[in-house]
Scaffold this motif. Structure first.
Motif, PDB file in Angstrom:
ATOM      1  N   ALA A  32      59.331  21.440  71.704  1.00 24.67           N
ATOM      2  CA  ALA A  32      58.173  20.650  71.269  1.00 24.67           C
ATOM      3  C   ALA A  32      56.927  21.510  71.183  1.00 24.67           C
ATOM      4  O   ALA A  32      56.141  21.405  70.229  1.00 24.67           O
ATOM      5  CB  ALA A  32      57.961  19.482  72.226  1.00 24.67           C
ATOM      6  N   ALA A  33      56.721  22.362  72.168  1.00 19.64           N
ATOM      7  CA  ALA A  33      55.533  23.214  72.170  1.00 19.64           C
ATOM      8  C   ALA A  33      55.545  24.175  70.987  1.00 19.64           C
ATOM      9  O   ALA A  33      54.502  24.424  70.366  1.00 19.64           O
ATOM     10  CB  ALA A  33      55.452  23.987  73.483  1.00 19.64           C
ATOM     11  N   GLU A  34      56.701  24.696  70.638  1.00 21.85           N
ATOM     12  CA  GLU A  34      56.751  25.617  69.494  1.00 21.85           C
ATOM     13  C   GLU A  34      56.557  24.869  68.182  1.00 21.85           C
ATOM     14  O   GLU A  34      55.893  25.367  67.271  1.00 21.85           O
ATOM     15  CB  GLU A  34      58.062  26.402  69.465  1.00 21.85           C
ATOM     16  N   TYR A  40      53.207  21.799  62.602  1.00 17.32           N
ATOM     17  CA  TYR A  40      53.704  20.497  62.163  1.00 17.32           C
ATOM     18  C   TYR A  40      52.857  19.397  62.807  1.00 17.32           C
ATOM     19  O   TYR A  40      52.447  19.496  63.959  1.00 17.32           O
ATOM     20  CB  TYR A  40      55.178  20.348  62.528  1.00 17.32           C
ATOM     21  N   GLY A  41      52.599  18.325  62.045  1.00 22.09           N
ATOM     22  CA  GLY A  41      51.641  17.324  62.490  1.00 22.09           C
ATOM     23  C   GLY A  41      52.195  16.249  63.389  1.00 22.09           C
ATOM     24  O   GLY A  41      51.429  15.574  64.094  1.00 22.09           O
ATOM     25  N   ILE A  68      49.817  17.635  68.897  1.00 25.56           N
ATOM     26  CA  ILE A  68      50.751  17.002  67.973  1.00 25.56           C
ATOM     27  C   ILE A  68      50.967  15.532  68.339  1.00 25.56           C
ATOM     28  O   ILE A  68      50.955  15.153  69.513  1.00 25.56           O
ATOM     29  CB  ILE A  68      52.097  17.766  67.972  1.00 25.56           C
ATOM     30  N   THR A  69      51.145  14.687  67.315  1.00 25.84           N
ATOM     31  CA  THR A  69      51.523  13.297  67.541  1.00 25.84           C
ATOM     32  C   THR A  69      53.016  13.240  67.847  1.00 25.84           C
ATOM     33  O   THR A  69      53.822  13.875  67.169  1.00 25.84           O
ATOM     34  CB  THR A  69      51.218  12.444  66.297  1.00 25.84           C
ATOM     35  N   VAL A  70      53.378  12.492  68.862  1.00 30.52           N
ATOM     36  CA  VAL A  70      54.784  12.281  69.217  1.00 30.52           C
ATOM     37  C   VAL A  70      55.146  10.853  68.833  1.00 30.52           C
ATOM     38  O   VAL A  70      54.456   9.899  69.212  1.00 30.52           O
ATOM     39  CB  VAL A  70      55.018  12.525  70.722  1.00 30.52           C
TER      40      VAL A  70
END
Length: 300
Positions: A32-34, A40-41, A68-70
């Motif tokens: 996720a961090a990468e 990526y948005g 980032i939006t999850v």
């Protein structure tokens, strides 16, 4: 106004990653961090049989990232009651500065039945669920604007519900023709964020083999098959994991430019955001493909 702010926040390109629900949490955090670092948005993830529970999984990924939006793509409405979903949505949105996006779906009969529920009247079930969320009391702090929700909408009626009762739609396993049809139904304003599977492989046989390993499962689910029939596919296209014609329509394969062109087709057809799902040839998290695609798609 909420839809415009949402589209601006998540940008035009995101990632849809089903594998995050099956790998160790420490690995998922690094992935996720990468993905965030690559520009990526949004990071979308699924909730399937035997995978991590959607809201606790979202919290894990939000804690591992900063901007980032999850997004749940999707949280199954049969997995928890509407009040629990409402409380969890507000909890995550407030704790992480509005970075949580709730994607809801009615799922599929085999998956719902496996949970011990009876799958029936999915449109009515979704409408009732939204009513329950809207009526549920919540006494904790609420973000401004309040957290958004989108629906996993394929057919016209569910797309209309996404238009009227949500911030938009998040279709899965769809050709670009569906994006155009969905935009017609949604009209201007509501978010349209289709998923797009990709394989960075220029050899047709190798690429389609990876693609068919992906599509084979979905072509056993009547909801997807019924939707694809609306766009001219028939019984001959649904055997053996999918005909070349069907596989090529659902999975963008080739070099970086081939994937970029498919993304642009969705955008030209009316999508606001395209969520790329890397189908890893080696069974890994697909980061190599996301790294290769990022300069052309995110500018990273």
């Amino acid at each position: 106004m909420q839809q415009q702010a949402l589209a601006s926040r998540i940008g035009r390109i995101g990632v849809w990653h089903g594998g995050l629900g099956r790998i160790p949490a420490a690995t998922a955090r690094r992935v996720a961090a990468e993905i965030e670092q690559l520009g990526y948005g949004a990071l979308w993830f699924g909730e399937g049989p035997g995978t991590k529970e959607a809201f606790s999984h979202a919290g894990l990924l939000l804690a591992a990232t900063e901007r980032i939006t999850v997004a749940t793509g999707i949280a199954n409405i049969w997995g928890r009651d509407a009040a629990a979903a409402n409380g969890a949505t507000h909890t995550l949105a407030e704790a992480y500065d509005g970075r949580f996006l709730l994607g809801l779906g009615a799922s599929h009969a085999p998956i719902v039945n496996l949970r011990g529920h009876t799958y029936a009247r999915p449109l009515a079930a979704m409408r009732d669920y939204l009513d329950g969320m809207d009526a549920a009391p919540y006494e904790g702090p609420v973000t401004e604007p309040p957290p958004a929700r989108v629906l996993a909408a394929l057919g016209p009626k569910m797309l209309e519900l996404a238009r009227d009762r949500a911030a938009g739609a998040h279709p899965y396993l769809v050709p670009t023709d569906h994006t155009a049809r969905a935009r017609e139904i949604l009209g201007d304003g509501p978010l349209l964020a289709p998923e797009q599977a990709v394989v960075l492989e220029t050899d047709p046989a190798k690429a389609r083999a990876v693609a068919r390993a992906h599509t084979r499962f979905y072509l056993e689910l009547p909801n997807y098959v019924g939707n694809l029939r609306r766009f001219g596919f028939d019984d001959d296209d649904f055997t053996g994991g999918g005909s070349d014609r069907l596989v090529d329509a659902l999975v963008a394969w080739g070099d970086v430019d081939a994937v970029r062109r498919r993304v642009q087709e969705h955008l030209d057809a009316g999508a606001d955001h395209v969520a790329l799902q890397p189908l890893a040839v080696d069974g890994g998290p697909g980061l190599d493909q996301l790294r290769a695609l990022a300069p052309a798609l995110t500018g990273s």
